[in-house]
Design an enzyme around this catalytic site. Sequence first.
Site, PDB file in Angstrom:
ATOM      1  N   GLU A   1      -5.369  -8.654  -0.199  1.00  0.00           N
ATOM      2  CA  GLU A   1      -6.096  -8.319   1.045  1.00  0.00           C
ATOM      3  C   GLU A   1      -7.555  -8.120   0.681  1.00  0.00           C
ATOM      4  OE1 GLU A   1      -4.671  -5.343   3.802  1.00  0.00           O
ATOM      5  OE2 GLU A   1      -2.584  -5.698   3.198  1.00  0.00           O
TER       6      GLU A   1
ATOM      7  N   GLU B   1       0.824  -1.222   0.000  1.00  0.00           N
ATOM      8  CA  GLU B   1       0.000   0.000   0.000  1.00  0.00           C
ATOM      9  C   GLU B   1       0.855   1.268   0.000  1.00  0.00           C
ATOM     10  OE1 GLU B   1      -2.998  -0.188   3.100  1.00  0.00           O
ATOM     11  OE2 GLU B   1      -4.078  -1.773   2.051  1.00  0.00           O
TER      12      GLU B   1
HETATM   13  O1  AHR Z   1      -5.059  -5.988   7.089  1.00  0.00           O
HETATM   14  C1  AHR Z   1      -4.940  -4.845   7.888  1.00  0.00           C
HETATM   15  C2  AHR Z   1      -4.243  -3.697   7.163  1.00  0.00           C
HETATM   16  O2  AHR Z   1      -5.057  -3.276   6.111  1.00  0.00           O
HETATM   17  C3  AHR Z   1      -2.937  -4.013   6.497  1.00  0.00           C
HETATM   18  O3  AHR Z   1      -1.844  -3.913   7.360  1.00  0.00           O
HETATM   19  C4  AHR Z   1      -2.850  -2.963   5.435  1.00  0.00           C
HETATM   20  O4  AHR Z   1      -2.103  -3.381   4.314  1.00  0.00           O
HETATM   21  C5  AHR Z   1      -4.281  -2.659   5.107  1.00  0.00           C
HETATM   22  O5  AHR Z   1      -4.548  -1.308   5.081  1.00  0.00           O
END
Ligand code: AHR
Length: 499
Positions: free
Chosen positions: A292, A173
């Site tokens: 994610e 990110e």
């Molecule tokens: O999964 C929790 C967080 O969400 C992670 O650390 C990040 O990559 C995302 O914003």
Amino acid sequence: MRSASLIVDPAFRIGAVDPRLYGSFVEHLGRCVYQGIFEPGHPSADENGFRRDVAELVRGLGVPIIRYPGGNFVSAYNWEDGIGPVHDRPARIDLAWRSIETNRVGLDEFQRWAATVNAETMMAVNLGTRGIDEARALVEYCNHPSGTAWSDRRRANGAAEPYGIKVWCLGNEMDGPWQIGHKTALEYGRLAAEAGKAMRLVDPGVELVISGSSHSRMPTFGTWERIALTEAYDTVDHISMHSYYQQHGDDRDSFLAAAVDMDRFIDAIVATADHVRAVGRHTKRLTIAFDEWNVWYQSRFPGEKNLPIAEAPPLLEDVYSVTDAVVAGNLLISLLRHADRVRIGCQAQLVNVIAPIMTAPGGPAWRQTIYHPYALTSRYGRGTVLRVEARSPAHETSAYGEVALLDAVAVLRDDGGLVVFAVNRDQGEEMAVDIDLRSLPRLVAGEHITVADADPDAVNDQHNPERVTPRRLGDAKVDGGRLTVVLPPLSWNMVRLTL
Ligand code: AHR
């Protein structure tokens, strides 16, 4: 009762399911590692301090690949802190989650644990505070056989054979202002290209994942991908996507349609990647690592800036309902529907932190509701994904406009069987679905399993861990090439047919 229909035909092929679509994510965050997978002194702990009861639940989930060690955590992490004798390792402040990182678990411990749950590691490198040198050293430590400083350090630390880690994330990110070492798309694209180049020179077999937008509402969404990919297209194999969903207020209809947003997001990233491919005259087609995704009630999180610094604090410990399970199962349907481009998926995360598995320190481990659609999809959803021609009633949602009440996908298994995954988004009515299977005449019978409940807010917890489990609704019998199943209101379903 509502009615809908599907036509399933082996000619409607989308693509082969990459088993890595059913991946997960372990971050050094909250109680995911410490008190999650790792709790020395727990009655079920193995000789390395990892909980056997948790490992058993992870195996039951069917997780072929696990992203590690972050997440936001990785952007200020020194991987060297987590190798060598444990008593020599430094404790540090993890800047992402304002926690004390003791480094009792590092990559060697994680690798050993991942092998016990039959998972490969998807390793993330720090491109926030660090760069090319540390990234290529980490690849050398993990994947070079021997005879160099880093590979011999690994051997000295107990791993004679290289780990052979295949998939590597180039940071996490990096478009987000909250990220330590946040960069512009151009800065990041250049760094990703050069770090990736060096990593591939150490091990030509690696697959590289470039960071995409943190979510589709980012102001730089689309532009970020275009600029970063323009710099790094030739170097990378996959582009990363992240997306989390939650119910806002009492708007459950929009929440139940979250997969519509995921579909649109994937389509937009495919279009952007293909645009860069065309402009750059590249031949390679990029694929997606949706590394994610999940339901996450971010509105309940006070924000990392408001956290007191603590060791393994309980963070992001969302308790999931039946509705959340139906949405999570629907998100898997969306990933399957894009199997031609989505190669890797990681539900975030695995234990305690927005997770399908929860633990009590010194106590039991249990399955949250979202565990069940994941485990069943991972177990049975292997083979070739088929687009299903659906006719479905629709309704209006405030977030996504008109949305079909039935969402479904089919997977033709290598053993000739067929699995249909389907969601009924109608909160109040059953749905009779007529499935036309005339192109698959050898399928005769099977079973219909559902995740649904009279109380869509029902949850599992430590004291009632089996409150919500999949239910077998009965036999499914094909008659004259047709099968009718009745989906309960607000339900995730699996109809499994065998030869
Ligand atoms: O999964 C929790 C967080 O969400 C992670 O650390 C990040 O990559 C995302 O914003």
